[in-house]
Design a protein around this motif. Structure first.
Motif, PDB file in Angstrom:
ATOM      1  N   ALA A 183       0.847  -1.315   0.088  1.00 17.60           N
ATOM      2  CA  ALA A 183      -0.139   0.015   0.099  1.00 17.60           C
ATOM      3  C   ALA A 183       0.946   1.195   0.208  1.00 17.60           C
ATOM      4  N   ILE A 184       0.508   2.351  -0.670  1.00 18.98           N
ATOM      5  CA  ILE A 184       1.256   3.603  -0.682  1.00 18.98           C
ATOM      6  C   ILE A 184       0.196   4.599  -0.093  1.00 18.98           C
ATOM      7  N   GLU A 185      -0.942   4.524  -0.139  1.00 20.34           N
ATOM      8  CA  GLU A 185      -2.038   5.452   0.396  1.00 20.34           C
ATOM      9  C   GLU A 185      -3.274   4.713   0.777  1.00 20.34           C
ATOM     10  N   ILE A 186      -3.824   5.401   2.113  1.00 17.91           N
ATOM     11  CA  ILE A 186      -4.983   4.639   2.580  1.00 17.91           C
ATOM     12  C   ILE A 186      -5.861   5.991   2.704  1.00 17.91           C
ATOM     13  N   GLY A 187      -7.199   5.861   2.329  1.00 19.43           N
ATOM     14  CA  GLY A 187      -8.073   6.916   2.596  1.00 19.43           C
ATOM     15  C   GLY A 187      -9.429   6.425   3.286  1.00 19.43           C
ATOM     16  N   ALA A 188     -10.144   6.925   4.203  1.00 24.60           N
ATOM     17  CA  ALA A 188     -11.256   6.403   4.605  1.00 24.60           C
ATOM     18  C   ALA A 188     -11.988   7.506   5.436  1.00 24.60           C
ATOM     19  N   VAL A 189     -13.431   7.379   5.310  1.00 25.02           N
ATOM     20  CA  VAL A 189     -14.352   8.193   5.993  1.00 25.02           C
ATOM     21  C   VAL A 189     -15.403   7.298   6.956  1.00 25.02           C
ATOM     22  N   LYS A 190     -15.542   7.917   7.994  1.00 20.57           N
ATOM     23  CA  LYS A 190     -16.302   6.981   8.855  1.00 20.57           C
ATOM     24  C   LYS A 190     -18.027   7.736   8.794  1.00 20.57           C
ATOM     25  N   LEU A 191     -19.070   6.833   8.490  1.00 21.65           N
ATOM     26  CA  LEU A 191     -20.330   7.475   8.613  1.00 21.65           C
ATOM     27  C   LEU A 191     -21.028   6.868   9.721  1.00 21.65           C
ATOM     28  N   HIS A 192     -21.941   7.983  10.239  1.00 21.74           N
ATOM     29  CA  HIS A 192     -22.631   7.485  11.319  1.00 21.74           C
ATOM     30  C   HIS A 192     -24.092   8.110  10.755  1.00 21.74           C
ATOM     31  N   GLN A 193     -25.082   7.222  10.850  1.00 18.07           N
ATOM     32  CA  GLN A 193     -26.253   7.448  10.073  1.00 18.07           C
ATOM     33  C   GLN A 193     -26.218   8.252   9.020  1.00 18.07           C
ATOM     34  N   GLY A 194     -25.514   7.842   8.009  1.00 16.99           N
ATOM     35  CA  GLY A 194     -25.083   8.353   6.616  1.00 16.99           C
ATOM     36  C   GLY A 194     -24.320   9.761   6.660  1.00 16.99           C
ATOM     37  N   LYS A 195     -24.022  10.123   7.639  1.00 15.04           N
ATOM     38  CA  LYS A 195     -23.135  11.493   7.708  1.00 15.04           C
ATOM     39  C   LYS A 195     -21.724  11.173   8.155  1.00 15.04           C
ATOM     40  N   VAL A 196     -20.720  11.826   7.311  1.00 15.98           N
ATOM     41  CA  VAL A 196     -19.357  11.612   7.397  1.00 15.98           C
ATOM     42  C   VAL A 196     -19.032  12.375   8.796  1.00 15.98           C
ATOM     43  N   VAL A 197     -18.649  11.649   9.733  1.00 13.50           N
ATOM     44  CA  VAL A 197     -18.167  12.164  11.172  1.00 13.50           C
ATOM     45  C   VAL A 197     -16.520  12.186  11.427  1.00 13.50           C
ATOM     46  N   ASP A 198     -15.800  11.383  10.394  1.00  6.60           N
ATOM     47  CA  ASP A 198     -14.458  11.239  10.596  1.00  6.60           C
ATOM     48  C   ASP A 198     -13.893  10.879   9.426  1.00  6.60           C
ATOM     49  N   ARG A 199     -12.491  11.122   9.257  1.00  8.18           N
ATOM     50  CA  ARG A 199     -11.782  10.832   8.017  1.00  8.18           C
ATOM     51  C   ARG A 199     -10.380  10.533   8.446  1.00  8.18           C
ATOM     52  N   PHE A 200      -9.833   9.825   7.689  1.00 15.76           N
ATOM     53  CA  PHE A 200      -8.545   9.289   7.866  1.00 15.76           C
ATOM     54  C   PHE A 200      -7.890   9.238   6.489  1.00 15.76           C
ATOM     55  N   GLN A 201      -6.563   9.837   6.057  1.00 13.82           N
ATOM     56  CA  GLN A 201      -5.849   9.791   5.131  1.00 13.82           C
ATOM     57  C   GLN A 201      -4.440   9.800   5.238  1.00 13.82           C
ATOM     58  N   SER A 202      -3.684   9.054   4.583  1.00 12.64           N
ATOM     59  CA  SER A 202      -2.222   9.111   4.811  1.00 12.64           C
ATOM     60  C   SER A 202      -1.314   8.514   3.437  1.00 12.64           C
ATOM     61  N   LEU A 203      -0.377   9.180   3.150  1.00 18.95           N
ATOM     62  CA  LEU A 203       0.601   8.353   2.154  1.00 18.95           C
ATOM     63  C   LEU A 203       1.314   7.585   3.084  1.00 18.95           C
TER      64      LEU A 203
END
Length: 212
Positions: free
Chosen positions: A26-46
């Motif tokens: 892996a060279i990059e990861i990106g993620a969004v956390k959804l709670h009841q359909g709404k984005v409540v947190d994000r994670f991203q890094s090379l």
């Protein structure tokens, strides 16, 4: 762990190739956390895989060796990501690819996760059989999902997948009156033959009808 399909973590990897079994990382990861359909947190890094990536991967992802040179190691990033996803079910587009890399990277650092994995590509093939392509970019166009034209970067693709997932949940609500479907139902949809989907969902709809 929440069993609702609208409270999950949507993730995407960019990688040096197609197979961790062949030494790709892996060279990059990106993620969004959804709670009841709404984005409540994000994670991203090379993340630095420890070797130079090919010119093809640089061109395909827009991630250059210069960008990776100062990035943290895969081990450091994935250890943080393991903490981020605990207690959540997971989603990716073409999830078998992302799950292979997630499992491989976690194995190297002796970490694991407790959620299950769903695939928005397989769900799309069953809920939107009228479409000829289920690639993420084509689905973004077909469903007219707002976007900035960036693809093959992890966080952007995770954001698009999250919006696509919401459209799929809305399809269940509008077409079958299934509100707040469970994550287990979405995984079942992904594994059901296309010809049996309508019958499955009509039966499932009875379970989601409000009680008198």
């Amino acid at each position: 762990m929440c069993s609702n399909a609208d409270s999950i973590i949507v993730l995407d990897f960019e990688t040096t190739g197609l197979s961790p079994q062949q030494g790709d990382r892996a060279i990059e990861i990106g993620a969004v956390k959804l709670h009841q359909g709404k984005v409540v947190d994000r994670f991203q890094s090379l993340m630095n895989p420890g070797f130079r990536v090919s010119g093809f991967i640089e061109s395909y992802t827009g991630i250059s060796n210069a960008m990776l040179h100062g990035a943290p190691s895969c081990a450091e990033v994935m250890d943080q990501f393991a903490d981020f996803i605990q207690g959540s079910n997971l989603l990716a587009h073409n999830a078998s690819f992302d799950q292979r890399f997630l499992d491989a990277e976690f194995e190297l650092i002796e970490r694991n996760y407790d959620g299950q994995f769903a695939c928005s590509l397989l769900v799309s093939r069953r809920l939107h059989q009228e479409l000829t392509s289920h690639k993420l970019g084509d689905l973004v166009s077909a469903h007219r999902i707002d976007n900035d034209g960036v693809f093959h970067r992890a966080l952007a693709d995770a954001e698009m997948t999250a919006r696509l997932w919401q459209i799929q949940l809305d399809t269940l609500k509008v077409k079958y009156q299934i509100s707040e479907p469970s994550f287990e139902l979405m995984m079942k949809i992904a594994k059901t033959p296309k010809g049996a989907i309508d019958n499955l969902l009509r039966k499932q709809a009875l379970r989601y009808q409000p009680q008198a």
